[in-house]
Design a protein around this motif. Structure first.
Motif, PDB file in Angstrom:
ATOM      1  N   MET B  45       0.789  -1.200  -0.124  1.00 13.33           N
ATOM      2  CA  MET B  45       0.040   0.054   0.090  1.00 13.33           C
ATOM      3  C   MET B  45       0.764   1.209  -0.072  1.00 13.33           C
ATOM      4  SD  MET B  45      -3.227   0.880   2.330  1.00 13.33           S
ATOM      5  CE  MET B  45      -2.395   1.218   3.910  1.00 13.33           C
ATOM      6  N   VAL B  46       2.059   1.121   0.798  1.00 11.55           N
ATOM      7  CA  VAL B  46       2.920   2.419   0.680  1.00 11.55           C
ATOM      8  C   VAL B  46       3.364   2.661  -0.738  1.00 11.55           C
ATOM      9  CG1 VAL B  46       5.009   3.303   1.447  1.00 11.55           C
ATOM     10  CG2 VAL B  46       3.869   2.049   3.180  1.00 11.55           C
ATOM     11  N   GLY B  47       3.895   1.655  -1.646  1.00  5.98           N
ATOM     12  CA  GLY B  47       4.044   1.888  -2.832  1.00  5.98           C
ATOM     13  C   GLY B  47       3.057   2.481  -3.769  1.00  5.98           C
ATOM     14  N   GLY B  48       1.750   2.087  -3.507  1.00  2.00           N
ATOM     15  CA  GLY B  48       0.615   2.504  -4.258  1.00  2.00           C
ATOM     16  C   GLY B  48       0.165   4.003  -3.905  1.00  2.00           C
ATOM     17  N   THR B  65       7.280   6.711 -11.313  1.00  2.00           N
ATOM     18  CA  THR B  65       6.814   6.634  -9.885  1.00  2.00           C
ATOM     19  C   THR B  65       7.317   5.130  -9.433  1.00  2.00           C
ATOM     20  OG1 THR B  65       4.815   5.706 -10.605  1.00  2.00           O
ATOM     21  CG2 THR B  65       4.948   8.201 -10.090  1.00  2.00           C
ATOM     22  N   LEU B  66       7.384   4.396 -10.548  1.00  2.00           N
ATOM     23  CA  LEU B  66       7.537   2.745 -10.203  1.00  2.00           C
ATOM     24  C   LEU B  66       8.881   2.634  -9.296  1.00  2.00           C
ATOM     25  CD1 LEU B  66       6.023   1.137 -13.386  1.00  2.00           C
ATOM     26  CD2 LEU B  66       5.032   1.737 -11.271  1.00  2.00           C
ATOM     27  N   PRO B  67       9.958   3.114  -9.811  1.00  2.00           N
ATOM     28  CA  PRO B  67      11.151   3.014  -9.027  1.00  2.00           C
ATOM     29  C   PRO B  67      11.107   3.176  -7.783  1.00  2.00           C
ATOM     30  CG  PRO B  67      11.828   3.925 -11.204  1.00  2.00           C
ATOM     31  CD  PRO B  67      10.290   3.679 -11.256  1.00  2.00           C
ATOM     32  N   MET B  68      10.472   4.652  -7.612  1.00  2.00           N
ATOM     33  CA  MET B  68      10.152   5.302  -6.402  1.00  2.00           C
ATOM     34  C   MET B  68       9.368   4.464  -5.551  1.00  2.00           C
ATOM     35  SD  MET B  68      12.212   7.936  -6.114  1.00  2.00           S
ATOM     36  CE  MET B  68      11.454   8.667  -4.681  1.00  2.00           C
ATOM     37  N   ALA B  69       8.126   3.869  -5.922  1.00  2.00           N
ATOM     38  CA  ALA B  69       7.254   3.066  -5.151  1.00  2.00           C
ATOM     39  C   ALA B  69       8.222   1.935  -4.477  1.00  2.00           C
ATOM     40  CB  ALA B  69       6.316   2.458  -6.173  1.00  2.00           C
ATOM     41  N   PHE B  70       9.025   1.351  -5.269  1.00  2.00           N
ATOM     42  CA  PHE B  70       9.973   0.258  -5.030  1.00  2.00           C
ATOM     43  C   PHE B  70      10.835   0.695  -3.704  1.00  2.00           C
ATOM     44  CE2 PHE B  70      13.973  -2.209  -4.863  1.00  2.00           C
ATOM     45  CZ  PHE B  70      13.836  -3.278  -4.876  1.00  2.00           C
ATOM     46  N   LEU B  71      11.451   1.933  -3.982  1.00  4.48           N
ATOM     47  CA  LEU B  71      12.570   2.412  -3.108  1.00  4.48           C
ATOM     48  C   LEU B  71      11.811   2.896  -1.815  1.00  4.48           C
ATOM     49  CD1 LEU B  71      14.930   4.823  -4.873  1.00  4.48           C
ATOM     50  CD2 LEU B  71      15.521   2.778  -3.621  1.00  4.48           C
ATOM     51  N   VAL B  72      10.814   3.664  -2.046  1.00  4.37           N
ATOM     52  CA  VAL B  72      10.220   4.151  -0.705  1.00  4.37           C
ATOM     53  C   VAL B  72       9.651   2.871   0.202  1.00  4.37           C
ATOM     54  CG1 VAL B  72       8.378   5.404   0.467  1.00  4.37           C
ATOM     55  CG2 VAL B  72       9.549   6.435  -1.731  1.00  4.37           C
ATOM     56  N   ALA B  73       8.922   2.068  -0.281  1.00  2.07           N
ATOM     57  CA  ALA B  73       8.678   0.809   0.181  1.00  2.07           C
ATOM     58  C   ALA B  73       9.558   0.186   1.049  1.00  2.07           C
ATOM     59  CB  ALA B  73       7.629   0.101  -0.493  1.00  2.07           C
ATOM     60  N   ALA B  74      10.878  -0.122   0.289  1.00  2.00           N
ATOM     61  CA  ALA B  74      11.786  -0.900   0.948  1.00  2.00           C
ATOM     62  C   ALA B  74      12.535   0.151   2.008  1.00  2.00           C
ATOM     63  CB  ALA B  74      13.017  -0.813  -0.319  1.00  2.00           C
ATOM     64  N   VAL B  75      12.559   1.233   1.793  1.00  2.00           N
ATOM     65  CA  VAL B  75      13.339   2.132   3.062  1.00  2.00           C
ATOM     66  C   VAL B  75      12.325   1.951   4.054  1.00  2.00           C
ATOM     67  CG1 VAL B  75      13.772   4.395   3.808  1.00  2.00           C
ATOM     68  CG2 VAL B  75      14.679   3.606   1.685  1.00  2.00           C
ATOM     69  N   GLN B 118     -11.381   7.961   0.187  1.00  2.00           N
ATOM     70  CA  GLN B 118     -11.704   7.689  -1.208  1.00  2.00           C
ATOM     71  C   GLN B 118     -10.862   6.698  -1.991  1.00  2.00           C
ATOM     72  OE1 GLN B 118     -10.993  10.398   0.087  1.00  2.00           O
ATOM     73  NE2 GLN B 118     -10.050  11.835  -1.469  1.00  2.00           N
ATOM     74  N   GLN B 119     -11.293   6.409  -2.895  1.00  2.00           N
ATOM     75  CA  GLN B 119     -10.571   5.716  -4.177  1.00  2.00           C
ATOM     76  C   GLN B 119      -9.623   6.639  -4.528  1.00  2.00           C
ATOM     77  OE1 GLN B 119     -10.291   2.474  -5.780  1.00  2.00           O
ATOM     78  NE2 GLN B 119     -11.211   2.001  -3.713  1.00  2.00           N
ATOM     79  N   GLN B 120      -8.172   6.066  -5.107  1.00  2.00           N
ATOM     80  CA  GLN B 120      -7.353   7.021  -5.707  1.00  2.00           C
ATOM     81  C   GLN B 120      -7.105   6.828  -7.064  1.00  2.00           C
ATOM     82  OE1 GLN B 120      -6.068   9.518  -3.852  1.00  2.00           O
ATOM     83  NE2 GLN B 120      -6.571   9.029  -1.571  1.00  2.00           N
ATOM     84  N   PRO B 121      -7.881   7.192  -7.886  1.00  2.00           N
ATOM     85  CA  PRO B 121      -7.654   7.169  -9.370  1.00  2.00           C
ATOM     86  C   PRO B 121      -6.511   7.480  -9.980  1.00  2.00           C
ATOM     87  CG  PRO B 121      -9.259   8.801  -9.067  1.00  2.00           C
ATOM     88  CD  PRO B 121      -8.859   8.354  -7.620  1.00  2.00           C
ATOM     89  N   ILE B 122      -5.960   6.902 -10.828  1.00  2.00           N
ATOM     90  CA  ILE B 122      -4.721   7.591 -11.671  1.00  2.00           C
ATOM     91  C   ILE B 122      -4.973   7.293 -13.086  1.00  2.00           C
ATOM     92  CG2 ILE B 122      -2.784   7.035  -9.999  1.00  2.00           C
ATOM     93  CD1 ILE B 122      -1.988   4.700 -11.640  1.00  2.00           C
ATOM     94  N   GLU B 123      -4.496   8.553 -13.775  1.00  2.00           N
ATOM     95  CA  GLU B 123      -4.910   8.429 -15.203  1.00  2.00           C
ATOM     96  C   GLU B 123      -3.530   8.071 -15.851  1.00  2.00           C
ATOM     97  OE1 GLU B 123      -7.204  11.547 -17.703  1.00  2.00           O
ATOM     98  OE2 GLU B 123      -6.943  12.370 -15.471  1.00  2.00           O
ATOM     99  N   LEU B 201       9.455  -4.883  -3.535  1.00  2.00           N
ATOM    100  CA  LEU B 201       8.567  -5.412  -4.816  1.00  2.00           C
ATOM    101  C   LEU B 201       7.136  -5.599  -4.704  1.00  2.00           C
ATOM    102  CD1 LEU B 201      10.575  -8.728  -5.682  1.00  2.00           C
ATOM    103  CD2 LEU B 201      10.310  -6.733  -7.088  1.00  2.00           C
ATOM    104  N   ALA B 202       6.912  -5.584  -3.096  1.00  2.26           N
ATOM    105  CA  ALA B 202       5.421  -5.612  -2.803  1.00  2.26           C
ATOM    106  C   ALA B 202       4.945  -3.792  -3.069  1.00  2.26           C
ATOM    107  CB  ALA B 202       5.065  -5.702  -1.221  1.00  2.26           C
ATOM    108  N   GLY B 203       5.892  -3.002  -2.887  1.00  2.54           N
ATOM    109  CA  GLY B 203       5.539  -1.604  -3.228  1.00  2.54           C
ATOM    110  C   GLY B 203       5.245  -1.492  -4.628  1.00  2.54           C
ATOM    111  N   LEU B 204       6.076  -1.967  -5.421  1.00  4.03           N
ATOM    112  CA  LEU B 204       6.156  -1.844  -7.001  1.00  4.03           C
ATOM    113  C   LEU B 204       4.863  -2.524  -7.312  1.00  4.03           C
ATOM    114  CD1 LEU B 204       7.418  -1.346  -9.720  1.00  4.03           C
ATOM    115  CD2 LEU B 204       8.340  -3.634  -9.673  1.00  4.03           C
ATOM    116  N   GLY B 205       4.392  -3.758  -6.468  1.00  4.88           N
ATOM    117  CA  GLY B 205       3.082  -4.471  -6.972  1.00  4.88           C
ATOM    118  C   GLY B 205       2.018  -3.297  -6.706  1.00  4.88           C
ATOM    119  N   GLY B 206       2.157  -2.867  -5.380  1.00  2.00           N
ATOM    120  CA  GLY B 206       0.844  -2.046  -5.299  1.00  2.00           C
ATOM    121  C   GLY B 206       0.730  -0.948  -6.019  1.00  2.00           C
ATOM    122  N   ALA B 207       1.813  -0.477  -6.584  1.00  2.00           N
ATOM    123  CA  ALA B 207       1.755   0.710  -7.544  1.00  2.00           C
ATOM    124  C   ALA B 207       1.079   0.426  -9.065  1.00  2.00           C
ATOM    125  CB  ALA B 207       3.134   1.641  -7.799  1.00  2.00           C
TER     126      ALA B 207
END
Lengths: 330, 287, 393
Positions: B45-48, B65-75, B118-123, B201-207
């Protein structure tokens, strides 16, 4: 290490020593009727705490004593609830017979699944209990002609208790009824775990493979314990159905299974009172936190759980008993 | 023209890849350290939320954003590992369950507090939308992208585990922790790195999951069941097992809904029960 | 036995106490909703609706102060819902029960309303039978068959010949499906098939593929709000079944803001029916939407917000009629037949069934220069709940 040798007792003496009532225990039960006199506005909560405590006790029998971690115990709670609800709808509404029906149906389901449960350990076992619970929940949703599906079962009608006590809005009858049933089944569970059978269960928890070597059939014992636990969970489910006259899918759901496991671990698994204390602490904390912050109370529940793990290993009772032992040693 | 079964397979595999990304980390850490981390989906969820925040407030492109999702979740996971997880390695499974459920509760409340319920939609960029029509099948562009990302990650993971020195240490630690530390492998450090990798990886999956399943504060609980199923079916500590399990679950879910919609709600549970009764330690489990 | 004797004495004392507290000049409204958990977002909408009404109209009615007491039920959990309602009555001594997002909880609440004789306002829960469970219960939201039957009739009248229904496999889904099929067939349409989709369902591609294989002229969709509408829309677009290629009909959840945003251009053309559309053109609605956006950080209101808003309006107006008396009998009498102008448009409470009567709007997602707008394209006035009106079984 043999506990009996440690305490310098023969096995029979050990069992007797275990079954003696301590002061804390006596006080605990003497305190349970107090809400009638001092907190009449909290009796409905007290009633649901008592029911949840019974449910937690049933789970503790298998988690804490037989070492079966279940993530699907609400299957039996819900089965009991639906059995009692349907019984009142189609047969008659007398509550005590409804309770017995709930226990019987749940124990049948428990006995049937116990043959599979007893063959597995570890993660597979947890996931099997989870899977059975989810399947039963989906089945109850599908069978909406019988269960009312996600709208809940309609037409639950419970007669007054013993023909004279109505199900009042304060919850006098509800709490009195739940408390008596909890106490009776608690006495039964207490007797059970201090019997040779209870000791054998603990042996199985510690070493599943070695127990048969000393003549205790592990699988048969697990099946028995699982069935008894299912019956008790069924009684708890029947109680909630009767005291609230509602039954819905949540009673079988994963959330309820997870929550009850959290309560048992919170209180301290394998300590008889662990489930009771866990249910008490969790439900009161939830009531208070959600009263203050209806939207974010689970933040504080989460903090509570983390704090208990960090400061009180093996749950509240486990941590406290370690403190007491530490203090006595000084 | 290809029969619809290929379309079903394709969709199922793509869905499975999402499950694979979210669960492989948990499988490896469970196998390695026997640590029951039910907060795994909280890291997803953090990654998302990292992805949503970067796209919405900072105008980042989705790919950035994908590498960042990975990094932040890992940190974030390293912080938790240091402070809360490490003291609990020798404690009972049940204490670990309680701790990580507590963390999940906190994460759900924090997400609701900071981002709303609320839902967090992305375009997505336009070229990621829609589908190719190949021989009568609709190949969703985004699903194709999911499969490609997972394929790359699987190759990287397996390469790391099989070919590098670090991978050898991980394998040794999974096989026999005491022996490994006896040989001078710093098991705690190996575990910390593996843990961060798995959470990343979970963070990446979340994103990546937002586009398919959406994102709201309950994400951390909603997908926990699916992740646990994949882990159990795959077998602890095995990347290939997790991959096989994720594909099996994904394909049977989609195929069930397509061919026997009446069983839609039951099928993945039935598959899980069947596999576990046949092989209690999962498809690739050894212990 | 003695204990129960004492208990009844305490009960009597508490009743006397609660009688005394009413003189204090406050009217307490107990609101039971799932403020946490998977339905928290809709609860937030409803709660914001309540807040806006009280901002606009103050907290005084008939010289008494309205006090809201909020209780979180956490999800579908009727035993807890019932306990919370009972506690509101005995612990907080509320005069009115309100909120109620989910049907099973609302039914449990109704039993308390009936027993304790409390006026009860359902601000969202949408199964027809709920209002029958207590004679003091009324509703300001909608019933699902009311919306889907109107949509079915409308669609057939527009010349849509056949339809494939795709609904979530739980009680509200079944209600929605039956309502649509009844309405559509009655107006001359033909149903080519129906699928009930698993409720907990993150990926719709298989169901959509099945629909595509059948190649109907239109599909009717009902899925719960939240994460699913967007996922469904994307699955449609991926299959080349976007609303430009096929008529996509649904309930208002399908075209909520998050869904439209994440679908992008693929959302254009989706037709939905509902009891509220925030693009509805009236001065009152504009003011309501502006107020909502200002307290929610630029979110738009949906049917939940207007359900909460009108629920408060009903409570305020009924209390004014009874001159601040909270007797359930008098309040429900005041509510029966009440008519008013809401941000959603004109609405009333049916004097016999105590259920809501309102306009059902047909909306279509349109492309207005790159921005997507869910515009009202038609309206069906004075729609009653078809179950209560005997139009459905």
């Amino acid at each position: 290490m043999p506990v009996t040798a440690q305490m310098g007792l023969e096995p029979v003496g050990y069992l007797k020593a275990q079954t003696r009532w301590g002061a804390a225990e006596t006080l605990f039960w003497l305190a349970t009727p107090l809400p009638f006199y001092f907190l009449p506005a909290y009796l409905q909560l007290a009633s649901q705490i008592a029911i949840t405590a019974l449910f937690a006790l049933s789970l503790d029998l298998i988690v804490g004593y037989a070492g079966i971690v279940s993530l699907g115990h609400a299957a039996f709670f819900g089965t009991g609830a639906y059995a009692a609800g349907l019984f009142s709808k189609f047969v008659w509404g007398e509550p005590l017979t409804g309770l017995i029906v709930g226990a019987m149906v749940s124990s049948l389901v428990g006995y049937a699944t116990s043959f599979i449960i007893a063959r597995f350990r570890h993660l597979a076992l947890i996931m099997l209990t989870l899977g059975f619970g989810l399947l039963l929940g989906a089945a109850a949703n599908s069978a909406s002609w019988l269960t009312g599906g996600s709208d809940g079962l309609q037409g639950v009608n419970i007669w007054p208790l013993l023909g004279r006590f109505n199900w009042d809005v304060y919850g006098y009858t509800a709490y009195g009824y739940s408390l008596v049933v909890l106490f009776v089944l608690f006495l039964f569970a207490r007797r059970l775990i201090h019997s040779p059978f209870g000791l054998a269960l603990r042996g199985i928890r510690e070493n599943f493979l070695r127990m048969p070597a000393i003549g205790a059939p592990s699988r048969a014992h697990i099946r028995t314990a699982y069935t008894i636990s299912a019956a008790m969970a069924g009684v708890a489910g029947a109680l909630i159905a009767q005291t609230t006259q509602t039954v819905a899918l949540d009673s079988l759901g994963f959330e309820r299974s997870a929550e009850i496991l959290i309560m048992v671990v919170l209180g301290g698994a394998g300590r008889l009172y662990g489930g009771l204390i866990g249910a008490l602490v969790f439900m009161i904390a939830r009531d208070q936190f959600s009263g203050i912050e209806p939207e974010h109370w689970y933040f504080w529940i989460g903090v509570l759980l983390v704090a208990v793990v960090v400061f009180l290993p093996n749950g509240i009772l486990g941590g406290l008993s370690r403190f007491v032992a530490h203090w006595r040693a000084k | 023209m290809l029969p619809p079964v290929f379309g079903v397979l394709f969709d199922g595999i793509a869905y499975g890849m999402l499950l694979f990304l979210m669960s492989v980390g948990l499988s490896v850490t469970l196998g390695l350290m026997n640590f029951v981390n039910l907060a795994h989906c909280a890291f997803a969820m953090v990654g998302g939320y990292v992805a949503v925040l970067l796209i919405r407030n900072f105008g980042w492109p989705f790919f950035g954003t994908l590498p960042m999702a990975f990094l932040v979740a890992a940190v974030v996971s390293i912080l938790f590992e240091r402070v809360l997880y490490r003291p609990l390695y020798r404690r009972s499974d049940l204490d670990q369950v309680l701790l990580t459920i507590g963390i999940t509760f906190v994460s759900v409340a924090a997400a609701a507090y900071f981002f709303g319920t609320q839902q967090q939609p992305i375009e997505l960029p336009n070229y990621m939308r829609g589908s190719y029509h190949v021989m009568g099948l609709d190949i969703g562009v985004y699903r194709l992208f999911l499969i490609a990302v997972s394929a790359v990650i699987t190759i990287l993971l397996i390469g790391t585990i099989e070919l590098t020195r670090f991978g050898a240490q991980v394998r040794a630690a999974v096989d026999n922790q005491r022996m490994a530390s006896g040989l001078g492998i710093n098991v705690e450090r190996t575990f910390a790195i593996t843990f961060a990798l798995g959470s990343g990886l979970a963070g990446l999956g979340g994103a990546l999951a937002i586009e398919i399943v959406g994102l709201d504060p309950n994400f951390a609980f909603t997908y926990l069941i699916y992740v646990l199923i994949v882990v159990a079916v795959g077998g602890l500590g095995s990347i290939a097992g997790s991959l096989a399990a994720a594909v099996l679950i994904g394909v049977s879910d989609i195929a069930g809904k397509y061919y026997v919609p009446q069983l839609g709600a039951f099928l993945i549970y039935l598959v899980m029960l069947a596999v576990l009764m046949w092989r209690p330690t999962g498809l690739a489990g050894r212990r | 036995m003695k204990r129960f004797g004492l208990a009844s004495a305490a009960l009597l004392a508490a009743c006397l106490l609660s009688g005394a507290s009413h003189a204090a000049g406050a009217i307490k409204v107990g609101v039971v909703m799932p403020y946490s958990g998977q339905f928290a977002d809709l609860a937030k909408q409803m709660d914001n609706g309540i807040k806006i009404y009280m901002q606009q109209h103050g907290d005084k009615v008939a010289d008494k102060t309205i006090e809201i007491i909020r209780k979180d039920v956490g999800g579908i959990d009727p035993p807890t819902a019932k306990r919370l309602a009972q506690e509101l009555v005995v612990r907080d001594q509320v005069d009115i029960l309100a909120g109620w997002l989910l049907t099973p909880n609302a039914i449990a609440g109704c039993s308390v309303s009936a027993e304790a004789k409390k006026f009860m306002v359902i601000m969202n829960a949408a199964t027809s039978i709920i209002t029958d469970k207590s004679p003091y219960c009324t509703r300001t939201s909608f019933t699902l068959p009311m919306i889907t039957m109107a949509l079915g009739q409308w669609a057939a009248k527009q010349g849509i010949k056949n339809d494939y229904t795709m609904t979530a496999d739980y009680a509200p889904g079944h209600d929605a499906e039956e309502g649509f099929i009844d309405g559509f067939k009655e107006a001359g349409g033909e149903i080519v098939g129906s699928v009930r989709m698993a409720v907990k369902n993150p990926d719709f591609s298989a169901y959509v593929q099945r629909a595509k294989d059948l190649n109907p002229q239109s599909i009717f969709v009902f899925i719960p709000g939240g994460s699913q509408p967007a996922a469904f829309g994307k699955a449609l677009a991926e299959r080349g079944m976007s609303a430009q290629a096929i008529k996509v009909l649904g309930t208002q959840e399908l075209a909520d803001d998050a869904a439209i945003k994440s679908m992008g251009n693929d959302a254009v053309g989706i037709i939905t029916a509902g009891n509220y559309n925030y693009n509805y053109d009236s001065a009152m609605n504009k003011e309501f939407v502006a107020a909502y956006r200002s307290i929610s950080g630029d979110e738009n209101p949906d049917f939940g917000a207007v359900g909460g808003y009108d629920g408060m309006h009903l409570i305020y107006t009924a209390l004014r009629k009874t001159d601040g008396k909270t007797d359930a009998q008098e309040l429900i009498a005041a509510a029966k037949g009440m008519k008013w102008e809401s941000p959603r448009g004109p609405m009333m409470i049916d004097p016999t069934t105590r259920d809501v009567v309102q306009t059902i709007y047909i909306s279509k997602v349109e492309d207005r220069g790159g921005k997507h707008l869910n515009a009202v394209i038609d309206s069906i006035p004075d729609v009653h709940d078809p179950v209560h009106a005997g139009q459905m079984k």
